[in-house]
Scaffold this motif. Structure first.
Motif, PDB file in Angstrom:
ATOM      1  N   THR A 218      45.987  57.516  29.654  1.00  0.00           N
ATOM      2  CA  THR A 218      46.484  58.888  29.546  1.00  0.00           C
ATOM      3  C   THR A 218      45.399  59.918  29.239  1.00  0.00           C
ATOM      4  O   THR A 218      45.707  61.079  29.009  1.00  0.00           O
ATOM      5  CB  THR A 218      47.569  58.980  28.458  1.00  0.00           C
ATOM      6  OG1 THR A 218      46.990  58.630  27.197  1.00  0.00           O
ATOM      7  CG2 THR A 218      48.737  58.046  28.767  1.00  0.00           C
TER       8      THR A 218
ATOM      9  N   VAL B 281      46.742  59.247  34.220  1.00  0.00           N
ATOM     10  CA  VAL B 281      47.573  60.432  34.025  1.00  0.00           C
ATOM     11  C   VAL B 281      47.192  61.578  34.948  1.00  0.00           C
ATOM     12  O   VAL B 281      48.024  62.421  35.276  1.00  0.00           O
ATOM     13  CB  VAL B 281      47.519  60.876  32.553  1.00  0.00           C
ATOM     14  CG1 VAL B 281      46.170  61.520  32.226  1.00  0.00           C
ATOM     15  CG2 VAL B 281      48.671  61.815  32.209  1.00  0.00           C
TER      16      VAL B 281
ATOM     17  N   ALA C 161      50.290  65.511  28.211  1.00  0.00           N
ATOM     18  CA  ALA C 161      50.321  64.221  27.541  1.00  0.00           C
ATOM     19  C   ALA C 161      49.697  64.288  26.167  1.00  0.00           C
ATOM     20  O   ALA C 161      48.797  65.058  25.959  1.00  0.00           O
ATOM     21  CB  ALA C 161      49.555  63.220  28.372  1.00  0.00           C
TER      22      ALA C 161
ATOM     23  N   LEU D  50      53.966  60.241  34.058  1.00  0.00           N
ATOM     24  CA  LEU D  50      53.331  58.941  34.280  1.00  0.00           C
ATOM     25  C   LEU D  50      54.328  57.817  34.025  1.00  0.00           C
ATOM     26  O   LEU D  50      54.441  56.874  34.821  1.00  0.00           O
ATOM     27  CB  LEU D  50      52.122  58.801  33.360  1.00  0.00           C
ATOM     28  CG  LEU D  50      51.301  57.516  33.494  1.00  0.00           C
ATOM     29  CD1 LEU D  50      50.615  57.454  34.842  1.00  0.00           C
ATOM     30  CD2 LEU D  50      50.268  57.427  32.373  1.00  0.00           C
TER      31      LEU D  50
ATOM     32  N   GLY E 184      52.036  62.693  30.445  1.00  0.00           N
ATOM     33  CA  GLY E 184      52.453  61.354  30.049  1.00  0.00           C
ATOM     34  C   GLY E 184      53.877  61.046  30.448  1.00  0.00           C
ATOM     35  O   GLY E 184      54.191  59.930  30.861  1.00  0.00           O
TER      36      GLY E 184
ATOM     37  N   VAL F 257      55.098  58.207  26.227  1.00  0.00           N
ATOM     38  CA  VAL F 257      54.869  57.246  27.305  1.00  0.00           C
ATOM     39  C   VAL F 257      55.504  55.900  26.972  1.00  0.00           C
ATOM     40  O   VAL F 257      56.225  55.319  27.792  1.00  0.00           O
ATOM     41  CB  VAL F 257      53.366  57.074  27.575  1.00  0.00           C
ATOM     42  CG1 VAL F 257      53.139  56.067  28.704  1.00  0.00           C
ATOM     43  CG2 VAL F 257      52.734  58.417  27.954  1.00  0.00           C
TER      44      VAL F 257
END
Length: 283
Positions: A75, A98, A283, A125, A122, A162
């Motif tokens: 990330t 990311v 993120a 992702l 994040g 995440v």
């Protein structure tokens, strides 16, 4: 908004812009600021240090090299650096990055990046990985499968966005502290710089807190641009509302969003203006 406003080129209009990074990455951002008509001042606000105890990270990297994980979800560039310096071997797990800067760092070290979300956060992702699993990348729900194991090399300050998203999708995420994020000590020059600031770009929630600790209150008229909504939320909590939140969650996208906002402000009383965005998404 008039047609003239729409055509206004992005420009920072000579504003002094605080760039909260140093080194090569900071210089790249500074050059972008200068290209868009601003004056960049590099003031690193946070720095990344190794974990207090690296044994857990090294053990996780050994498991990567042994093929224990189906995925490694990275990330940040700092997470990529921790994997690379820790001896992770390419080709032992699929790699999710990311965003492009993280992917570039991994690819330069020989890793193939299998997945980058369209929106560099994040949360997105995790969603992309969930879609991969639904499409056949992992085992059936409830069945143990190495393909479902995901290593997350994160900052000690990273939230659970995440890992929660991956767990809800049926993955088995394993979080490991890859690096620590700490504020950089204030400088005597801060007091002289603060009243001169015309704008600040902020790239993380930890950066927002460091900005507040060193430069709040900002001078009247200073504009703040946040890389995403979580950063904007943290800025708002600290009493430093973001004037603009970047649509593209990258450093370059944040500088461009700031320049576009400055151009609208300078185009006159008919210009379109934005209400400070107090939501958040990086993120």
């Amino acid at each position: 908004m008039t047609l003239a406003n729409v055509a206004d080129p992005p420009t920072l209009g000579g504003r002094i812009v605080l760039v909260p990074r140093g080194g090569e990455r900071g210089e790249r951002i500074a050059e972008h600021v200068r290209t868009l008509g601003g004056e960049a001042v590099l003031v690193p606000l946070i720095e990344q240090l190794p974990p207090h105890d690296s044994a857990t990270l090294h053990a996780a990297i050994a498991r990567v090299n042994a093929g224990h994980y189906g995925w490694v979800a990275v990330t940040s560039v700092h997470g990529a650096d921790a994997l690379i310096s820790g001896g992770a071997l390419p080709g032992r797990a699929r790699i999710a990055a990311v965003g492009p800067a993280t992917a570039e760092r991994l690819e330069a070290a020989g890793f193939d990046v299998d997945l980058i979300p369209a929106e560099f956060t994040g949360a997105r992702l995790a969603e992309r990985l969930a879609a991969e699993r639904a499409g056949g990348a992992g085992g059936a729900a409830g069945d143990p499968d190495p393909a479902d194991r995901v290593l997350l090399p994160l900052s000690d300050l990273a939230d659970q966005t995440v890992e929660n998203g991956l767990r809800e999708a049926g993955f088995e995420p394993e979080r490991v502290t890859a690096y620590r994020t700490v504020p950089v000590a204030a400088l005597r020059a801060d007091a002289e710089l603060r009243p001169r600031l015309g704008a600040v770009v902020v790239f993380s929630s930890s950066g927002a807190r460091a900005l507040a600790g060193r430069f709040a209150p900002l001078p009247p008229g200073a504009l703040v641009a946040a890389i995403g909504e979580p950063t904007a939320r943290e800025l708002a909590r600290l009493g430093i509302p973001a004037a603009v939140v970047a649509a593209e969650h990258t450093a370059a996208g944040t500088v461009l969003a700031l320049a576009e906002h400055c151009a609208r402000l300078s185009s006159g009383p008919t210009a379109f203006t934005e209400t400070p965005n107090r939501e958040g998404t990086d993120a």
